[in-house]
Design a protein around this motif. Structure first.
Motif, PDB file in Angstrom:
ATOM      1  N   SER A   1       7.083  -1.440  22.621  1.00  0.00           N
ATOM      2  CA  SER A   1       8.370  -1.320  21.862  1.00  0.00           C
ATOM      3  C   SER A   1       9.075  -0.422  21.556  1.00  0.00           C
ATOM      4  O   SER A   1       8.513  -0.002  20.566  1.00  0.00           O
ATOM      5  N   ASN A   2       9.566  -0.079  21.175  1.00  0.00           N
ATOM      6  CA  ASN A   2      10.757   1.020  20.802  1.00  0.00           C
ATOM      7  C   ASN A   2      11.726   0.529  20.007  1.00  0.00           C
ATOM      8  O   ASN A   2      12.621   0.188  20.022  1.00  0.00           O
ATOM      9  N   ASP A   3      11.701   1.054  18.603  1.00  0.00           N
ATOM     10  CA  ASP A   3      13.297   1.108  17.589  1.00  0.00           C
ATOM     11  C   ASP A   3      13.025   2.785  16.844  1.00  0.00           C
ATOM     12  O   ASP A   3      12.155   3.404  16.982  1.00  0.00           O
ATOM     13  N   ASP A   4      14.617   2.501  16.462  1.00  0.00           N
ATOM     14  CA  ASP A   4      14.847   3.897  15.702  1.00  0.00           C
ATOM     15  C   ASP A   4      14.058   4.092  14.088  1.00  0.00           C
ATOM     16  O   ASP A   4      13.754   3.144  13.224  1.00  0.00           O
ATOM     17  N   LEU A   5      13.552   5.109  13.742  1.00  0.00           N
ATOM     18  CA  LEU A   5      12.929   5.604  12.882  1.00  0.00           C
ATOM     19  C   LEU A   5      14.107   5.387  11.622  1.00  0.00           C
ATOM     20  O   LEU A   5      14.662   6.136  11.552  1.00  0.00           O
ATOM     21  N   THR A   6      14.762   4.710  10.714  1.00  0.00           N
ATOM     22  CA  THR A   6      15.631   4.254   9.544  1.00  0.00           C
ATOM     23  C   THR A   6      14.929   4.239   8.763  1.00  0.00           C
ATOM     24  O   THR A   6      15.880   5.128   7.752  1.00  0.00           O
ATOM     25  N   GLU A   7      13.957   3.658   7.798  1.00  0.00           N
ATOM     26  CA  GLU A   7      13.454   3.683   6.728  1.00  0.00           C
ATOM     27  C   GLU A   7      12.693   4.771   6.235  1.00  0.00           C
ATOM     28  O   GLU A   7      12.156   5.566   6.724  1.00  0.00           O
ATOM     29  N   LEU A   8      13.925   5.426   4.639  1.00  0.00           N
ATOM     30  CA  LEU A   8      13.954   6.311   4.077  1.00  0.00           C
ATOM     31  C   LEU A   8      12.509   5.665   3.155  1.00  0.00           C
ATOM     32  O   LEU A   8      11.563   6.398   2.485  1.00  0.00           O
ATOM     33  N   LEU A   9      12.319   4.426   3.115  1.00  0.00           N
ATOM     34  CA  LEU A   9      11.387   4.202   1.858  1.00  0.00           C
ATOM     35  C   LEU A   9       9.863   3.191   2.959  1.00  0.00           C
ATOM     36  O   LEU A   9      10.257   2.561   4.118  1.00  0.00           O
ATOM     37  N   TRP A  10       8.723   4.152   3.324  1.00  0.00           N
ATOM     38  CA  TRP A  10       7.467   3.955   3.631  1.00  0.00           C
ATOM     39  C   TRP A  10       6.398   2.606   2.612  1.00  0.00           C
ATOM     40  O   TRP A  10       6.052   3.721   1.433  1.00  0.00           O
ATOM     41  N   ASP A  11       6.638   1.528   3.067  1.00  0.00           N
ATOM     42  CA  ASP A  11       5.840   0.991   2.066  1.00  0.00           C
ATOM     43  C   ASP A  11       4.230   0.985   2.314  1.00  0.00           C
ATOM     44  O   ASP A  11       3.629   0.848   3.122  1.00  0.00           O
ATOM     45  N   MET A  12       3.179   1.734   1.080  1.00  0.00           N
ATOM     46  CA  MET A  12       1.808   1.679   1.492  1.00  0.00           C
ATOM     47  C   MET A  12       1.064   0.555   1.428  1.00  0.00           C
ATOM     48  O   MET A  12       1.372  -0.269   0.595  1.00  0.00           O
ATOM     49  N   ASN A  13       0.121   0.776   2.303  1.00  0.00           N
ATOM     50  CA  ASN A  13      -0.732  -0.933   1.916  1.00  0.00           C
ATOM     51  C   ASN A  13      -1.114  -1.304   0.546  1.00  0.00           C
ATOM     52  O   ASN A  13      -1.287  -0.176  -0.355  1.00  0.00           O
ATOM     53  N   VAL A  14      -1.288  -2.569   0.265  1.00  0.00           N
ATOM     54  CA  VAL A  14      -1.861  -3.170  -1.405  1.00  0.00           C
ATOM     55  C   VAL A  14      -3.157  -2.533  -1.254  1.00  0.00           C
ATOM     56  O   VAL A  14      -3.038  -1.819  -2.588  1.00  0.00           O
ATOM     57  N   ASN A  15      -4.041  -3.030  -0.304  1.00  0.00           N
ATOM     58  CA  ASN A  15      -5.211  -2.287  -0.625  1.00  0.00           C
ATOM     59  C   ASN A  15      -5.504  -1.051  -0.303  1.00  0.00           C
ATOM     60  O   ASN A  15      -7.336  -0.641  -0.092  1.00  0.00           O
TER      61      ASN A  15
ATOM     62  N   GLU B   1       1.670   0.301  -5.123  1.00  0.00           N
ATOM     63  CA  GLU B   1       1.180  -0.381  -6.312  1.00  0.00           C
ATOM     64  C   GLU B   1      -0.325  -0.161  -6.605  1.00  0.00           C
ATOM     65  O   GLU B   1      -1.040  -0.878  -8.032  1.00  0.00           O
ATOM     66  N   GLN B   2      -0.775   0.852  -5.681  1.00  0.00           N
ATOM     67  CA  GLN B   2      -2.326   1.524  -6.570  1.00  0.00           C
ATOM     68  C   GLN B   2      -2.103   2.243  -7.853  1.00  0.00           C
ATOM     69  O   GLN B   2      -1.659   3.117  -7.445  1.00  0.00           O
ATOM     70  N   GLN B   3      -3.533   2.159  -8.399  1.00  0.00           N
ATOM     71  CA  GLN B   3      -3.478   3.283  -9.533  1.00  0.00           C
ATOM     72  C   GLN B   3      -4.189   3.985  -9.317  1.00  0.00           C
ATOM     73  O   GLN B   3      -4.395   5.330  -9.733  1.00  0.00           O
ATOM     74  N   ARG B   4      -4.936   3.983  -7.565  1.00  0.00           N
ATOM     75  CA  ARG B   4      -6.093   4.738  -7.894  1.00  0.00           C
ATOM     76  C   ARG B   4      -6.029   5.467  -6.493  1.00  0.00           C
ATOM     77  O   ARG B   4      -6.723   6.455  -6.339  1.00  0.00           O
ATOM     78  N   VAL B   5      -4.072   5.150  -5.963  1.00  0.00           N
ATOM     79  CA  VAL B   5      -3.656   6.470  -4.943  1.00  0.00           C
ATOM     80  C   VAL B   5      -3.801   8.240  -5.289  1.00  0.00           C
ATOM     81  O   VAL B   5      -2.996   7.987  -6.889  1.00  0.00           O
TER      82      VAL B   5
ATOM     83  N   VAL C   1       8.448   7.187 -10.166  1.00  0.00           N
ATOM     84  CA  VAL C   1       8.810   6.194 -11.111  1.00  0.00           C
ATOM     85  C   VAL C   1       7.641   5.661 -11.089  1.00  0.00           C
ATOM     86  O   VAL C   1       6.391   4.832 -10.628  1.00  0.00           O
ATOM     87  N   TYR C   2       6.805   5.166 -12.633  1.00  0.00           N
ATOM     88  CA  TYR C   2       5.676   4.373 -13.473  1.00  0.00           C
ATOM     89  C   TYR C   2       6.891   3.380 -13.734  1.00  0.00           C
ATOM     90  O   TYR C   2       7.707   2.402 -14.699  1.00  0.00           O
ATOM     91  N   LEU C   3       5.593   1.967 -13.553  1.00  0.00           N
ATOM     92  CA  LEU C   3       5.917   0.547 -14.190  1.00  0.00           C
ATOM     93  C   LEU C   3       4.919  -0.047 -15.048  1.00  0.00           C
ATOM     94  O   LEU C   3       3.749   0.968 -15.189  1.00  0.00           O
ATOM     95  N   GLY C   4       5.401   0.466 -16.920  1.00  0.00           N
ATOM     96  CA  GLY C   4       3.710   0.150 -17.566  1.00  0.00           C
ATOM     97  C   GLY C   4       4.717  -0.649 -19.075  1.00  0.00           C
ATOM     98  O   GLY C   4       5.469  -0.206 -19.396  1.00  0.00           O
ATOM     99  N   GLY C   5       3.630  -1.900 -19.560  1.00  0.00           N
ATOM    100  CA  GLY C   5       4.182  -2.606 -20.226  1.00  0.00           C
ATOM    101  C   GLY C   5       5.902  -3.264 -19.964  1.00  0.00           C
ATOM    102  O   GLY C   5       6.706  -2.816 -21.324  1.00  0.00           O
ATOM    103  N   TYR C   6       5.765  -3.680 -18.835  1.00  0.00           N
ATOM    104  CA  TYR C   6       7.242  -4.551 -18.222  1.00  0.00           C
ATOM    105  C   TYR C   6       8.488  -3.236 -18.933  1.00  0.00           C
ATOM    106  O   TYR C   6       9.391  -4.359 -18.878  1.00  0.00           O
TER     107      TYR C   6
END
Length: 275
Positions: A139-153, A199-203, A227-232
């Motif tokens: 199955s083929n789809d166009d590659l349009t995503e500029l945001l690539w989600d890393m596996n949580v683990n 979302e991993q700090q160990r990357v 971009v970092y998230l810390g202390g809300y």
């Protein structure tokens, strides 16, 4: 969570006495919490300021939001508006498109949702192919995503993850034989940006990454910002062409950013952690 919390839990930070640089960051809006916009847009402003021709040719036509953002940066450069006014004009458009996801007032904004809207893209830069080794389904789809989600683990480096993302076993199963599907991402033309959501700090964050293309060449992408998230609260770092890494916090440093050092002197562990 990737969002801020209710108003009574928003951190109140005092301005520091650190030496500050020229005005190139955005001041946090305490009435309409803006830290997600401040962190992301400050990185993009730095990118535009040092790559104006590239933005005009390759970035502004990705979508109208990036085009409007570039026009706001140009107006700021001519002294016709502040960076905060530029931010607020674009924010109004984003809010109008989805008020519940991008609210005003003392409410947080999901940085992933914001990034998906800002970098929404319909142009194809290549192909994503799902295939089954058992029955030869493809199955083929166009590659349009500029945001690539890393596996949580995931644990490793950004380069290792991109290598795996381009050639990996997915969690999906074949519709014909229910066997695991493999993904192959082939890039035909260079993307203006690649955004990696982790979302991993160990990357370990590489200073540059390489993406394989369909003609066996390699596209190189240099680290532009984090971009970092810390202390809300969201803060950011961005990298200038001269190698300087600058830190920005719309509450703590206001409209200024300060130099933390050269990128080649910062360790992966120091890049992983926010102030």
């Amino acid at each position: 969570t990737k969002e801020d919390v209710p108003a009574d839990a928003k951190p109140k930070r005092a301005r520091t006495n650190r030496p500050l640089a020229n005005k190139n960051g955005m001041i946090w809006d305490s009435a309409n919490w803006s830290c997600a916009y401040d962190a992301l847009f400050t990185i993009l402003f730095s990118s535009w300021r040092e790559n104006k021709l590239f933005w005009r040719r390759k970035v502004s036509n990705v979508n109208y939001i990036l085009g409007d953002l570039m026009q706001g940066f140009q107006r700021f450069d001519r002294g016709e508006c502040t960076l905060e006014e530029c931010r607020d004009n674009v924010r109004q458009d984003i809010h109008s498109s989805d008020p519940s996801s991008f609210p005003y007032g003392a409410h947080g904004t999901n940085i992933t949702s914001l990034t998906e809207v800002v970098f929404n893209n319909e142009m194809s830069f290549g192909t994503k192919t799902l295939s089954c080794a058992s029955c030869r389904y493809t199955s083929n789809d166009d590659l349009t995503e500029l945001l690539w989600d890393m596996n949580v683990n995931y644990q490793g480096s950004t380069q290792d993850w991109i290598d795996e993302y381009q050639y990996r076993l997915t969690g999906e199963t074949c519709p014909n034989c229910a066997q695991p599907l493999h993904q192959r991402v082939v890039v035909d033309s260079p993307m203006p940006f690649i955004l990696v959501n982790s979302e991993q700090q160990r990357v370990n964050i590489n200073h540059e990454v390489h993406v394989s293309s369909s003609d066996d060449s390699v596209h190189m992408y240099k680290l532009a910002g984090i971009v970092y998230l810390g202390g809300y609260h969201f803060t950011s770092r961005f990298v200038e062409k001269n190698g300087n890494v600058r830190y920005h916090d719309g509450i703590e440093t206001g409209g200024s950013c300060f130099v933390e050092g050269k990128l080649n002197t910062l360790t992966p562990s120091s890049l992983r952690r926010c102030k």
